[in-house]
Design an enzyme around this catalytic site. Structure first.
Site, short mmCIF file in Angstrom:
data_model
loop_
_atom_site.label_atom_id
_atom_site.label_comp_id
_atom_site.label_asym_id
_atom_site.label_seq_id
_atom_site.Cartn_x
_atom_site.Cartn_y
_atom_site.Cartn_z
N CYS A 151 0.82 -1.22 0.00
CA CYS A 151 0.00 0.00 0.00
C CYS A 151 0.86 1.27 0.00
O CYS A 151 0.59 2.22 -0.73
CB CYS A 151 -0.94 0.00 1.19
SG CYS A 151 -0.25 -0.72 2.68
N HIS A 204 -2.76 6.17 4.73
CA HIS A 204 -1.31 6.34 4.86
C HIS A 204 -0.90 7.70 4.30
O HIS A 204 -1.49 8.19 3.34
CB HIS A 204 -0.58 5.28 4.02
CG HIS A 204 -0.55 3.89 4.59
ND1 HIS A 204 -1.06 3.55 5.84
CD2 HIS A 204 -0.07 2.73 4.06
CE1 HIS A 204 -0.90 2.24 6.04
NE2 HIS A 204 -0.28 1.71 4.99
C1 2RA Z 1 1.06 -2.23 6.54
N1 2RA Z 1 1.81 -2.00 4.26
O1 2RA Z 1 0.66 -1.07 6.46
C2 2RA Z 1 1.60 -2.95 5.33
C3 2RA Z 1 0.68 -4.06 4.91
N2 2RA Z 1 -0.61 -3.61 4.58
O2 2RA Z 1 1.06 -2.88 7.59
#
Ligand code: 2RA
Length: 332
Positions: A128, A241
């Site tokens: 991601c 994120h």
């Molecule tokens: C996380 N990118 O954010 C890793 C797996 N989704 O934990």
């Protein structure tokens, strides 16, 4: 006929978003099969008002299925994706297991959608954090040729899964109520804290998560010399994120020229008016399909570099949306 679609890991945070995204994007689902572990069998989930009962995942689950979206972890993908391919299914795998396999395309449709057709039965979804970062970095690479980046990520707990979302919620409640904070998912309290520890540590001192940016970025951008030094941090945010990036380019870059490029980039919105306190915020980019980029400025520590801040929904562009977009490429 419309494809018969299966979702492996249907009751997980990403699996649920996959069902919602298939529905919201009117993917032409002929039939939907929901597969999960024994403990989830019998649960009922909805696709367009139609109730579907979750079935147990077995090696024989894939007969008659055209496309299987996997999001149940690397060990499940390792064990069941080959059986799915053998049954004539095309697998879109959200786990990390096959991403660096030379026979498996690793795809962000807005970047290398043409790679989908090269599949030998399995197509991998990127990590991601990589996908969200590249939504802004790749358009800039196309215009100015990126050499390397230095980045720090601010990763939502949804990346760890539903139990981590519950952990954050529970810990905040415990703190507000003056109770003892309990930990089940992370090694330290995540509420009102940040953890510089995503995935496992490597001998180099980086984590596996941190090296995904360079490894996956090279494959997706078809850019073998791309370099990325990243620190991945878990933050008490539910599902989006954010990544702070310093990027160095071969060709002369400017904020104006970068802004022009980013304003035309697919799947990305430019949110960049700091004087009005306008910049991407994970709280508000959550549940949106498009990623957002802002805080553009010339990098003061690089000779020809640009700083920017990019945010995106980890469950959508970071996982379920990207997987469904790959499935859309498959049926074009
Ligand atoms: C996380 N990118 O954010 C890793 C797996 N989704 O934990």
């Amino acid at each position: 006929r419309n494809p018969h679609v299966a979702i492996v890991g249907a009751t997980g945070a990403v699996g649920i978003e996959m069902i919602k995204t298939l529905e919201k994007r009117n993917f032409p689902v002929g039939k939907l099969t929901l597969l999960a572990s024994a403990r989830s069998v019998g649960k009922k989930l909805k696709l367009k008002e139609q109730e579907i009962t979750v079935q147990e995942l077995t090696k024989d689950s894939f007969k008659g299925i055209d496309i299987a979206l996997f999001s149940a972890g690397g060990s499940i993908s390792k064990e069941f994706a080959p059986a799915a391919v053998k049954a004539g299914c095309v697998v879109v795998d959200n786990s990390s297991y096959f991403r660096m396999d030379d026979t498996v395309p690793l795809v962000v449709p807005e970047i290398n959608g043409a790679d989908v057709k090269k599949h030998k039965g399995i197509i991998a979804n990127p990590n991601c954090t990589t996908a969200i970062t590249l939504m802004a970095l790749y358009p800039l690479h196309q215009a100015f040729n990126v050499k390397r980046i230095f980045a720090s990520s601010y990763q939502a707990v949804s990346g760890t899964g539903a139990k981590a979302i519950e952990e954050l919620e529970r810990q905040v409640g415990q703190i507000v109520a003056g109770k003892t904070v309990t930990k089940e998912v992370y090694p330290h309290q995540i509420a009102f804290n940040v953890l510089p520890h995503v995935d496992s540590f490597l001998p180099t001192g980086y984590t596996k998560e941190e090296m995904k940016m360079e490894n996956e970025g090279r494959k997706i951008m078809h850019h073998a010399s791309f370099r990325a030094s990243v620190t991945c941090v878990r933050v008490p945010v539910y599902r989006a994120h954010s990544i702070a990036v310093s990027a160095e380019f071969e060709k002369p870059v400017s904020v104006e020229s970068a802004r022009l490029v980013l304003s035309k980039a697919p799947g990305l919105d430019l949110v960049d008016a700091p004087e009005k306190a306008e910049y991407p915020l994970p709280l508000y980019v959550a549940e949106k399909y498009n990623c957002q980029v802002g805080r553009l400025r010339m990098d003061c520590a690089l000779d020809n570099g640009l700083c920017f801040w990019v945010a995106g929904d980890q469950l959508l562009k970071g996982a379920a949306l990207n997987a469904v977009q790959i499935a859309e490429e498959l049926i074009k």
